[in-house]
Design a protein around this motif. Structure first.
Motif, PDB file in Angstrom:
ATOM      1  N   PRO A  27      11.890 -43.582  -6.245  1.00 46.64           N
ATOM      2  CA  PRO A  27      11.270 -42.247  -6.272  1.00 46.64           C
ATOM      3  C   PRO A  27      10.719 -41.869  -4.904  1.00 46.64           C
ATOM      4  O   PRO A  27      10.551 -42.698  -4.005  1.00 46.64           O
ATOM      5  N   ASN A  28      10.417 -40.575  -4.748  1.00 40.54           N
ATOM      6  CA  ASN A  28       9.830 -40.057  -3.514  1.00 40.54           C
ATOM      7  C   ASN A  28       8.312 -40.171  -3.618  1.00 40.54           C
ATOM      8  O   ASN A  28       7.677 -39.525  -4.456  1.00 40.54           O
ATOM      9  N   LEU A  29       7.717 -40.986  -2.759  1.00 40.51           N
ATOM     10  CA  LEU A  29       6.279 -41.251  -2.806  1.00 40.51           C
ATOM     11  C   LEU A  29       5.519 -40.577  -1.674  1.00 40.51           C
ATOM     12  O   LEU A  29       4.288 -40.644  -1.644  1.00 40.51           O
ATOM     13  N   ARG A  30       6.199 -39.938  -0.741  1.00 37.39           N
ATOM     14  CA  ARG A  30       5.533 -39.342   0.413  1.00 37.39           C
ATOM     15  C   ARG A  30       4.718 -38.119  -0.006  1.00 37.39           C
ATOM     16  O   ARG A  30       5.178 -37.300  -0.797  1.00 37.39           O
ATOM     17  N   GLN A  35       7.920 -44.620   3.504  1.00 39.88           N
ATOM     18  CA  GLN A  35       8.296 -45.652   2.537  1.00 39.88           C
ATOM     19  C   GLN A  35       9.639 -46.241   2.917  1.00 39.88           C
ATOM     20  O   GLN A  35      10.436 -45.611   3.622  1.00 39.88           O
ATOM     21  N   SER A  36       9.875 -47.457   2.450  1.00 39.66           N
ATOM     22  CA  SER A  36      11.148 -48.154   2.671  1.00 39.66           C
ATOM     23  C   SER A  36      11.447 -49.008   1.450  1.00 39.66           C
ATOM     24  O   SER A  36      10.617 -49.830   1.059  1.00 39.66           O
ATOM     25  N   LEU A  48      14.176 -45.538   1.494  1.00 36.99           N
ATOM     26  CA  LEU A  48      13.918 -44.116   1.441  1.00 36.99           C
ATOM     27  C   LEU A  48      14.169 -43.569   0.040  1.00 36.99           C
ATOM     28  O   LEU A  48      14.870 -44.182  -0.763  1.00 36.99           O
ATOM     29  N   PRO A  49      13.620 -42.416  -0.284  1.00 38.80           N
ATOM     30  CA  PRO A  49      13.838 -41.830  -1.614  1.00 38.80           C
ATOM     31  C   PRO A  49      15.318 -41.512  -1.844  1.00 38.80           C
ATOM     32  O   PRO A  49      16.053 -41.168  -0.918  1.00 38.80           O
ATOM     33  N   GLY A  50      15.735 -41.649  -3.090  1.00 38.83           N
ATOM     34  CA  GLY A  50      17.110 -41.355  -3.465  1.00 38.83           C
ATOM     35  C   GLY A  50      18.031 -42.551  -3.475  1.00 38.83           C
ATOM     36  O   GLY A  50      19.117 -42.475  -4.052  1.00 38.83           O
ATOM     37  N   ARG A  51      17.634 -43.664  -2.878  1.00 31.42           N
ATOM     38  CA  ARG A  51      18.464 -44.858  -2.895  1.00 31.42           C
ATOM     39  C   ARG A  51      18.215 -45.656  -4.180  1.00 31.42           C
ATOM     40  O   ARG A  51      17.292 -45.366  -4.931  1.00 31.42           O
TER      41      ARG A  51
END
Length: 333
Positions: A113-116, A153-154, A156-159
């Motif tokens: 998920p996108n955490l930024r 984050q690592s 990245l979102p979408g992977r």
């Protein structure tokens, strides 16, 4: 007298009763392709009795014939290929089942998920709900992001990642706050360089003032003020007092020239007197030259004319042409 050739015929008749039949009887009823030359092996013939009691000559089986435990060439080749195939199959099964067994099927992959932009606490809860784990959390200063927000984050979102995989987070510590240092004792260029080395963004303006050229006139914000880095600081540097053109004083009397210089803020330092015929008691020379740019407090030197001859009268009333003791010839205009 015995018949000529009778012995020969008797031997032949005895030969017919033996084991080997005549060649013509042997070859009767046998296909031509079965009769080979020197390349085929010789066949052994044996008599086969019939119900009538007469022997029937048929081809027997030789020692190397297929009838005594030996297969034809095609059957032998097929049997050998069967053995080889069975061995390869057995080896493949043993290697794949016991030596190198197939790995277990991988579990289902999970999207990252996108955490930024989230708070760190919210990001940790979302990772736990997604079946992922939080890894190392780094923290850095950020000029605009508030403290406690996730800025990186690592992966990245979408992977995609395996269930339970660790996700590294980078958290903002907020902008850095510093106090503006006091650089009023430094000249303009040195003060700007010192502030830029400290991480400030410096803007330099110039203005004419009574302060010496290159000195700081204003620091905005004032020294000691706490600003968010990179903070903006404005410096006002003096260009020195304002300049104006030097007035032309030729033809002015000495008193008038003194009054004008005092009004303009200029300082009369020297008055040089020279003999002159046309400019007696008047200014006919000056330094600085007329229309030269000068500032307040500039030193000025004037040249004032003086009469060449002064006549003195004695008490009797006769004029004396001798110059006085303090009025000797000094120069000519």
């Amino acid at each position: 007298m015995p018949e000529l050739g009778g012995s020969i015929r008797r031997r032949r008749s005895r030969g017919r009763r033996g084991k080997r039949p005549p060649d013509k009887a042997v070859r009767e009823g046998i296909p031509a392709w079965r009769i080979g030359g020197g390349r085929r092996r010789r066949r052994r013939w044996r008599p086969v009795s019939k119900s009538g009691g007469k022997p029937d000559w048929r081809p027997g089986r030789s020692r190397g014939s297929p009838g005594r435990g030996r297969l034809p060439r095609g059957a032998t080749l097929l049997r050998a290929l069967g053995f080889v195939g069975a061995g390869l199959g057995t080896g493949y099964l043993v290697s794949t089942v016991f030596v190198f067994p197939s790995p277990a099927p991988p579990p289902g992959l999970q999207g990252v998920p996108n955490l930024r932009g989230m708070a760190v606490e919210q990001a940790l809860v979302l990772l736990a709900d997604s079946g992922l784990a939080a890894g190392r959390v780094d923290s850095v200063r950020h000029p605009r992001a508030p403290a406690g927000l996730v800025i990186g984050q690592s992966p990245l979102p979408g992977r995609t990642a395996l269930p339970g995989a660790e996700i590294r987070l980078t958290m903002s510590l907020g902008p850095e706050i510093r106090s503006v240092p006091d650089v009023t004792r430094l000249r303009g260029l040195r003060a700007a360089a010192a502030l830029e080395a400290g991480g400030f963004v410096v803007q330099v303006d110039t203005i004419e003032s009574d302060m010496p050229a290159g000195r700081l006139v204003t620091i905005d914000p004032s020294p000691g003020t706490r600003v968010t880095m990179p903070g903006n600081v404005r410096l006002v540097v003096s260009l020195g007092p304002p300049t104006f053109p030097m007035p032309e004083l030729s033809g002015f009397g000495e008193d008038a020239a003194r009054s004008l210089l005092s009004t303009l803020g200029l300082v009369l330092t020297t008055v040089e007197r020279r003999y002159s015929i046309l400019n007696v008691n008047r200014v006919f020379g000056q330094h600085p030259a007329p229309y030269t740019g000068v500032r307040s407090g500039t030193a000025v030197r004037l040249i004032v004319g003086e009469d060449v001859f002064r006549f003195r009268f004695d008490p009797i009333g006769t004029a004396s042409s001798a110059p006085g003791p303090d009025h000797g010839p000094r120069g000519w205009d």
